[in-house]
Write a protein that holds these residues in place. Structure first.
Motif, PDB file in Angstrom:
ATOM      1  N   GLY A  75      10.542  -3.985   8.580  1.00  0.00           N
ATOM      2  CA  GLY A  75       9.715  -4.097   9.653  1.00  0.00           C
ATOM      3  C   GLY A  75       8.968  -3.212   9.672  1.00  0.00           C
ATOM      4  O   GLY A  75       9.042  -2.326  11.107  1.00  0.00           O
ATOM      5  N   LYS A  76      10.414  -1.701   9.189  1.00  0.00           N
ATOM      6  CA  LYS A  76       9.988  -0.145   9.382  1.00  0.00           C
ATOM      7  C   LYS A  76       8.408  -0.288   8.780  1.00  0.00           C
ATOM      8  O   LYS A  76       7.904  -0.617   7.834  1.00  0.00           O
ATOM      9  CB  LYS A  76      10.467   0.530   8.704  1.00  0.00           C
ATOM     10  N   GLU A  77       7.603   1.115   8.635  1.00  0.00           N
ATOM     11  CA  GLU A  77       6.535   1.388   8.031  1.00  0.00           C
ATOM     12  C   GLU A  77       6.175   1.491   6.415  1.00  0.00           C
ATOM     13  O   GLU A  77       7.052   2.176   6.141  1.00  0.00           O
ATOM     14  CB  GLU A  77       5.427   2.717   8.882  1.00  0.00           C
ATOM     15  N   TRP A  78       5.298   0.818   6.519  1.00  0.00           N
ATOM     16  CA  TRP A  78       5.013   0.885   4.932  1.00  0.00           C
ATOM     17  C   TRP A  78       3.293   0.828   4.859  1.00  0.00           C
ATOM     18  O   TRP A  78       2.458   0.170   4.824  1.00  0.00           O
ATOM     19  CB  TRP A  78       5.537  -0.391   4.404  1.00  0.00           C
ATOM     20  N   ILE A  79       3.375   2.012   4.202  1.00  0.00           N
ATOM     21  CA  ILE A  79       1.886   2.512   3.477  1.00  0.00           C
ATOM     22  C   ILE A  79       1.571   2.622   2.514  1.00  0.00           C
ATOM     23  O   ILE A  79       2.349   2.940   1.242  1.00  0.00           O
ATOM     24  CB  ILE A  79       1.635   3.670   4.188  1.00  0.00           C
ATOM     25  N   ASN A  80       1.463   1.331   1.931  1.00  0.00           N
ATOM     26  CA  ASN A  80       1.195   0.685   0.630  1.00  0.00           C
ATOM     27  C   ASN A  80      -0.196   1.160   0.073  1.00  0.00           C
ATOM     28  O   ASN A  80      -1.210   0.210  -0.280  1.00  0.00           O
ATOM     29  CB  ASN A  80       1.131  -0.834   0.234  1.00  0.00           C
ATOM     30  N   SER A  81      -0.446   2.891  -0.113  1.00  0.00           N
ATOM     31  CA  SER A  81      -1.750   3.252  -1.091  1.00  0.00           C
ATOM     32  C   SER A  81      -2.176   2.576  -2.312  1.00  0.00           C
ATOM     33  O   SER A  81      -3.395   2.192  -3.124  1.00  0.00           O
ATOM     34  CB  SER A  81      -1.590   4.871  -1.578  1.00  0.00           C
ATOM     35  N   GLU A  82      -1.419   1.162  -2.563  1.00  0.00           N
ATOM     36  CA  GLU A  82      -1.471   0.631  -3.706  1.00  0.00           C
ATOM     37  C   GLU A  82      -2.518  -0.402  -3.820  1.00  0.00           C
ATOM     38  O   GLU A  82      -1.345  -1.353  -4.849  1.00  0.00           O
ATOM     39  CB  GLU A  82      -1.005   0.975  -5.109  1.00  0.00           C
ATOM     40  N   PRO A 184     -13.119   2.230  -3.538  1.00  0.00           N
ATOM     41  CA  PRO A 184     -12.519   1.514  -4.649  1.00  0.00           C
ATOM     42  C   PRO A 184     -10.959   2.547  -4.367  1.00  0.00           C
ATOM     43  O   PRO A 184      -9.754   2.406  -4.293  1.00  0.00           O
ATOM     44  CB  PRO A 184     -13.128   1.204  -5.485  1.00  0.00           C
ATOM     45  N   TRP A 185     -10.902   4.079  -5.375  1.00  0.00           N
ATOM     46  CA  TRP A 185      -9.950   4.724  -5.705  1.00  0.00           C
ATOM     47  C   TRP A 185      -9.100   4.776  -4.431  1.00  0.00           C
ATOM     48  O   TRP A 185      -7.949   4.633  -4.707  1.00  0.00           O
ATOM     49  CB  TRP A 185     -10.727   5.449  -5.679  1.00  0.00           C
ATOM     50  N   VAL A 186      -9.354   5.419  -2.675  1.00  0.00           N
ATOM     51  CA  VAL A 186      -8.445   4.597  -1.684  1.00  0.00           C
ATOM     52  C   VAL A 186      -7.668   3.691  -2.026  1.00  0.00           C
ATOM     53  O   VAL A 186      -6.202   3.856  -1.489  1.00  0.00           O
ATOM     54  CB  VAL A 186      -8.619   5.611  -0.197  1.00  0.00           C
ATOM     55  N   ASN A 187      -7.931   2.918  -2.223  1.00  0.00           N
ATOM     56  CA  ASN A 187      -7.075   1.453  -2.134  1.00  0.00           C
ATOM     57  C   ASN A 187      -6.454   1.188  -3.384  1.00  0.00           C
ATOM     58  O   ASN A 187      -5.548   0.406  -2.918  1.00  0.00           O
ATOM     59  CB  ASN A 187      -8.308   0.698  -1.362  1.00  0.00           C
ATOM     60  N   PHE A 188      -6.471   2.465  -4.514  1.00  0.00           N
ATOM     61  CA  PHE A 188      -5.843   1.910  -5.856  1.00  0.00           C
ATOM     62  C   PHE A 188      -5.095   2.373  -5.732  1.00  0.00           C
ATOM     63  O   PHE A 188      -3.996   1.782  -6.340  1.00  0.00           O
ATOM     64  CB  PHE A 188      -7.098   1.699  -6.824  1.00  0.00           C
ATOM     65  N   HIS A 189      -4.510   4.074  -5.507  1.00  0.00           N
ATOM     66  CA  HIS A 189      -4.069   4.621  -5.442  1.00  0.00           C
ATOM     67  C   HIS A 189      -4.185   5.549  -4.802  1.00  0.00           C
ATOM     68  O   HIS A 189      -4.675   6.200  -4.828  1.00  0.00           O
ATOM     69  CB  HIS A 189      -3.722   5.328  -7.037  1.00  0.00           C
TER      70      HIS A 189
END
Length: 622
Positions: A75-82, A184-189
């Protein structure tokens, strides 16, 4: 004796035959190097949480904004850039199985190497330099190029510097591809941030070159004048890229993740964040074989030498980005391949310039003439030796037998046997549910196999999800003496008993975990007096594994019998509270002795539980 040419159209068959004889060993070299690079066993647990998260996104049609896998940070924030890589991995796995991901890695590595080698050839026009560069890329890259999201970043970075090469050659339109590529790059890694370093270094390079023209030769000035770019375009690209990168599920928060590690130094002791060598004296005694490719240090030295010898004829912006990645690679081994990929075209350009100057000065030297005259034959001899060396290396490393024994490319690449397949099957088939205390590197594998019935304690997402305190606690779980932590009650007393400045120092340390030794050393470094140190230590709370399993309401201890052996020895001593229920080659499983697990224990005693074949074989061998 003069060369004899065929009468038909004056074709020089001797030259054609020699070219073919050079081509054949070159092809063998390329194939062998690619096999050496891609067929490497790297037990990266991240691949599995990628798959678990990709499945979650596809099935729920949403990108999670908070952690859904662990029970410690649920439930805590998770910024998954991948997240987009996670989806791609899952779709490939669903369509083509495990081997699909293995082929994906091979294709990505070929693309990465092709982009680097293409830049080398554009700068030197020499295929020999291309083959030498491939050697370097292969033996450096093979321990870093696993099935992970960073493969996409390596591709995007190489495309970026190639586009800028083309831009400086007059193809002005290519610069506008970069903002489009950022979507796409910012969402891949999370490595997308590197584009700002590239543009920043090139901007500084353009600025510096305008002030350095008086040091350049006339022909160099004319050449650079044609390649000069407008200074405003690069800052403009940085601004555009900044806003384009906001096209992601997390908005502006995506910029937080790349810098998060700076505020959580404990995570930097994971293998990929370690420096390639420690700077003690003599420093060579501390070079770690598994954290520093042997070719990295000589490569870095050669790069520095040749880039300095030819700096006047090299593009300053490219020098800056190469030296920036060099400094990054010195601080952390994870940046070593990035340094090689970015700098190698510049190195071979510098080498060509230096070698050309030497040859011109020694054009009448008999040795130089001999090598020029017999260049092809010498190249053929060197390549044949290289083929035998590489083939011998493959035999020595037992690469092909390893692939065959593993049963598949994917199993070999990921060291599949090291993951708890059978023990996950044991929990799943027997429907044993509950919160886990698990081995760090198995977290993702557990999520892939047991989500949502068995939420984990920690996993390879590291600082992307967890805080330093939990990670430090995990590392000390096997300590028989436990560790020391600050609690709110102790902090209130310290606020009254210490000066304002010293309490401020302690307040910054409150979320850290210490042993009796480390807290003493740390406070002495901060100039605390001995009586103050003892006062502080008395107010700290002693914690151990038993308190941790109670705090987090752990139901199942699911650990690696080798890596977590110290913890296993401690748990065994508490048979009244924890029951040993399973063991195989990799895993030990303990259940909390309570009402919830009573039925499972009774079924185990009666022999009604499902036992995987791997565990049966293990017991037979004992």
């Amino acid at each position: 004796m003069k060369k004899e040419k065929a009468e038909n159209n004056g074709i020089d068959f001797e030259k054609i035959i020699l070219n073919i004889t050079l081509l054949i060993p070159a092809i063998f070299i390329v194939v062998l190097l690619l096999m050496i690079t891609t067929l490497v066993s790297i037990g990266a647990g991240d691949t599995w949480w990628y798959l678990a998260c990709g499945r979650y996104i596809v099935e729920n049609r949403t990108v999670p904004q908070t952690d859904v896998f662990s029970h410690t940070f649920y439930g805590k924030e998770w910024i998954n850039s991948e997240w987009l890589t996670n989806v791609v991995f899952y779709l490939i796995f669903s369509a083509f199985g495990r081997e699909g991901l293995a082929v994906y890695k091979i294709i990505m590595v070929i693309i990465i190497f092709s982009l680097v080698l293409f830049r080398v050839y554009r700068k030197t026009g020499n295929y020999q330099h291309v083959l030498i560069c491939l050697f370097i890329l292969s033996f450096v890259g093979k321990i870093f190029l696993d099935i992970r999201a960073q493969l996409s970043t390596f591709i995007f970075i190489n495309i970026s510097v190639l586009l800028f090469d083309m831009y400086r050659e007059g193809k002005r339109w290519v610069i506008y591809i970069i903002p489009v590529m950022m979507i796409p790059w910012v969402n891949f890694h999370g490595g997308y941030m590197y584009i700002f370093f590239i543009l920043g270094c090139y901007f500084m390079g353009e600025t510096i070159d305008r002030f350095m023209e008086k040091y350049r030769e006339k022909d160099e000035k004319n050449r650079d004048e044609k390649k000069r770019t407008s200074l405003f375009i690069l800052p403009l690209m940085m601004v555009i890229c900044f806003f384009v990168c906001l096209i992601n599920p997390y908005g502006i928060k995506v910029y937080e993740f790349p810098f998060k590690i700076l505020h959580q130094p404990s995570f930097k002791d994971t293998l990929e964040w370690l420096p390639p060598l420690t700077w003690k004296f003599p420093f060579y005694s501390d070079i770690m074989a598994f954290t520093c490719p042997s070719i990295y240090i000589p490569y870095a030295i050669v790069f520095i030498i040749f880039s300095m010898l030819s700096w006047r004829r090299l593009y300053t912006g490219e020098l800056l980005i190469s030296y920036l990645t060099l400094s990054m690679s010195i601080s952390s081994r994870r940046f070593i391949p990035l340094f090689i990929f970015v700098s190698s075209p510049l190195l071979f350009q510098a080498f060509s310039i230096t070698a050309g100057n030497i040859i011109r000065q020694m054009e009448n030297n008999s040795t130089v003439k001999f090598f020029q005259k017999n260049n092809r034959l010498i190249s053929l001899a060197v390549m044949m030796i290289s083929v035998f060396f590489l083939y011998g290396y493959m035999l020595y490393m037992r690469i092909l037998p390893g692939v065959i024994a593993s049963g598949s490319l994917f199993n070999y690449m990921t060291v599949d046997y090291s993951f708890p397949r059978a023990s996950c099957e044991f929990l799943k088939v027997n429907k044993i549910k509950g919160k886990l205390l698990n081995y760090y590197n198995w977290g993702g594998y557990i999520y892939w196999n047991l989500f949502p019935d068995n939420p984990g304690f920690i996993d390879g997402r590291a600082h992307g999800v967890y805080d330093e305190k939990l990670y430090d606690e995990y590392k000390l779980l096997g300590s028989s003496d436990g560790w020391l932590e600050f609690d709110n009650g102790g902090m209130e007393i310290l606020a009254k008993g210490l000066t304002k400045n010293k309490f401020a120092i302690i307040n910054r340390m409150k979320d850290r975990v210490f042993t009796n030794y480390t807290i003493t050393v740390k406070l002495r470094e901060l100039n605390f007096q001995e009586d103050e140190i003892e006062f502080i230590k008395k107010l700290m709370v002693r914690v151990n594994w038993e308190k941790i399993v109670d705090i987090y309401n752990i139901d199942i201890i699911f650990i690696n019998k080798v890596v977590n052996s110290d913890l296993a020895n401690l748990v065994v001593q508490k048979q009244d509270k924890w029951l040993y229920v399973y063991q195989d080659n990799n895993t030990l499983i303990f259940l909390r002795n309570n009402e919830k697990n009573k039925e499972v224990v009774e079924n185990l005693i009666k022999g009604k539980l499902f036992i995987p074949e791997e565990a049966k074989r293990y017991y037979q061998q004992q």
